[in-house]
Scaffold this motif. Structure first.
Motif, short mmCIF file in Angstrom:
data_model
loop_
_atom_site.label_atom_id
_atom_site.label_comp_id
_atom_site.label_asym_id
_atom_site.label_seq_id
_atom_site.Cartn_x
_atom_site.Cartn_y
_atom_site.Cartn_z
N PHE A 47 13.52 -12.87 3.97
CA PHE A 47 13.51 -12.34 5.33
C PHE A 47 13.16 -10.86 5.36
O PHE A 47 12.50 -10.40 6.29
CB PHE A 47 14.86 -12.57 6.00
N VAL A 94 16.73 -8.78 13.59
CA VAL A 94 16.57 -8.95 12.14
C VAL A 94 17.32 -7.91 11.32
O VAL A 94 17.95 -8.25 10.32
CB VAL A 94 15.07 -8.98 11.77
N LYS A 288 19.47 -22.63 14.92
CA LYS A 288 19.22 -21.55 13.96
C LYS A 288 17.79 -21.59 13.44
O LYS A 288 17.10 -20.57 13.39
CB LYS A 288 20.19 -21.64 12.78
N LEU A 292 15.02 -18.90 14.35
CA LEU A 292 14.45 -18.15 13.24
C LEU A 292 12.93 -18.21 13.27
O LEU A 292 12.25 -17.22 12.97
CB LEU A 292 14.96 -18.73 11.91
N MET A 296 11.17 -14.60 14.05
CA MET A 296 10.64 -13.93 12.86
C MET A 296 9.22 -14.33 12.53
O MET A 296 8.37 -13.48 12.26
CB MET A 296 11.55 -14.24 11.65
#
Length: 334
Positions: A47, A94, A288, A292, A296
């Motif tokens: 990440f 993030v 989730k 995500l 992202m």
């Protein structure tokens, strides 16, 4: 006659207990990804690399538009604003998520949770408006080319961009107000890596089906109205492109619109999975993963899609990289 008195005392004690719990909740715990320490470090590395790549990619687009006069047109000005929005969007969640990977207690304050909730979803709403304006820009450029220079001026483009930011941050005041009015008792563990409205509403002491339904209707109207506007614009664009006699003209038009459609598909395809249906119907694990993806990966794909499918942007980026790599040679030329 003693039974009502006992029951009244029990009810009073129960209310006092609820009130005490409610007043004691000052922080929330973000459960995030409850894996082993080794997997947490691996996820942190992945990440963090994605985060840095997203920042660099979108910054390159902003710099290319800023420094190449050929790209200082409404389409690329909107793209630079969109890239700046993506940077703000990813920074709203993030960094805290990365910090929680390395922290033993992944806590967030009560006010911090609702601020993250507000900024993350306000910028997501702003993104839907920007995508709509970008679709309108392509519609004017291809379907109304004679009117395009007078309608989509730089000044009007800046006004539209400002309107997107203002409307995005004003529109999400209602959901944040409804969620903030819910009573929160002893439970303070959010089964997510950010303050998402679904898990947050589930922590309420009292059932809140009305709030869930209102939020679902609100999200559905916002998402579908902008999505239908975008698809309608591109439907007209595709019809106009198919009437172009030149194969080269069709290829260039489809290449430009294809970049926009790819970003639209990625963004809307993911948010519809979570926020169109009521929050109680979505498993925490799926929330989730999908969150995500659009929080992202979509900001990461944005610079890749636009740089790989756009000849002008590729040329501007090559010029930018060469000027950064050899600054002394450019200095001698002046």
């Amino acid at each position: 006659m003693w039974k009502p008195s006992i029951f009244a005392d029990l009810e009073t004690n129960k209310n006092l207990k609820v009130n005490n719990c409610s007043s004691s909740v000052s922080t929330f715990i973000l459960l995030g990804f409850p894996y082993t320490w080794e997997i947490q470090i691996l996820l942190f590395s992945v990440f963090f690399g994605t985060y840095i790549s997203t920042l660099i990619g979108n910054l390159c687009i902003i710099c290319a538009v800023r420094w190449d006069y050929r790209l200082q047109t409404p389409m690329y000005i909107l793209l630079a604003n969109f890239s700046f929005l993506e940077i703000c969007y990813i920074n709203s969640t993030v960094p805290s998520m990365l910090a929680n990977f390395l922290s033993e207690s992944s806590t967030i304050s009560f006010s911090g949770c609702f601020l993250q909730f507000y900024f993350f979803f306000s910028m997501g709403t702003t993104e839907t408006f920007f995508l709509s304006v970008m679709a309108f820009d392509r519609y004017l450029a291809i379907c109304k080319p004679l009117h395009y220079p007078t309608i989509m001026t730089v000044q009007n483009c800046c006004r539209m961009g400002t309107g997107c930011w203002a409307c995005g941050f004003l529109c999400f005041l209602l959901p944040i107000y409804l969620a903030s009015q819910l009573p929160f008792c002893c439970a303070n563990k959010i089964d997510h890596f950010l303050c998402d409205p679904g898990p947050l509403i589930k922590l309420s002491c009292e059932p809140a089906p009305g709030t869930e339904i209102i939020c679902a209707i609100y999200n559905s109207v916002l998402i579908f109205s902008t999505f239908l506007f975008i698809t309608s614009s591109y439907t007209l664009v595709i019809k106009a492109v198919l009437r172009v006699p030149s194969a080269e003209g069709q290829r260039k038009a489809f290449s430009t619109c294809g970049s926009h459609l790819a970003v639209v598909s990625l963004f809307y395809g993911s948010i519809m999975v979570v926020y169109v249906s009521p929050t109680a119907g979505n498993p925490a694990g799926m929330q989730k993963i999908v969150t995500l993806f659009y929080s992202m990966l979509t900001p990461l794909f944005n610079p890749l899609i636009y740089s790989l499918r756009n000849r002008e942007m590729k040329g501007a980026l090559r010029k930018l990289f060469s000027s950064v790599r050899f600054p002394q040679s450019h200095g001698k030329g002046f």
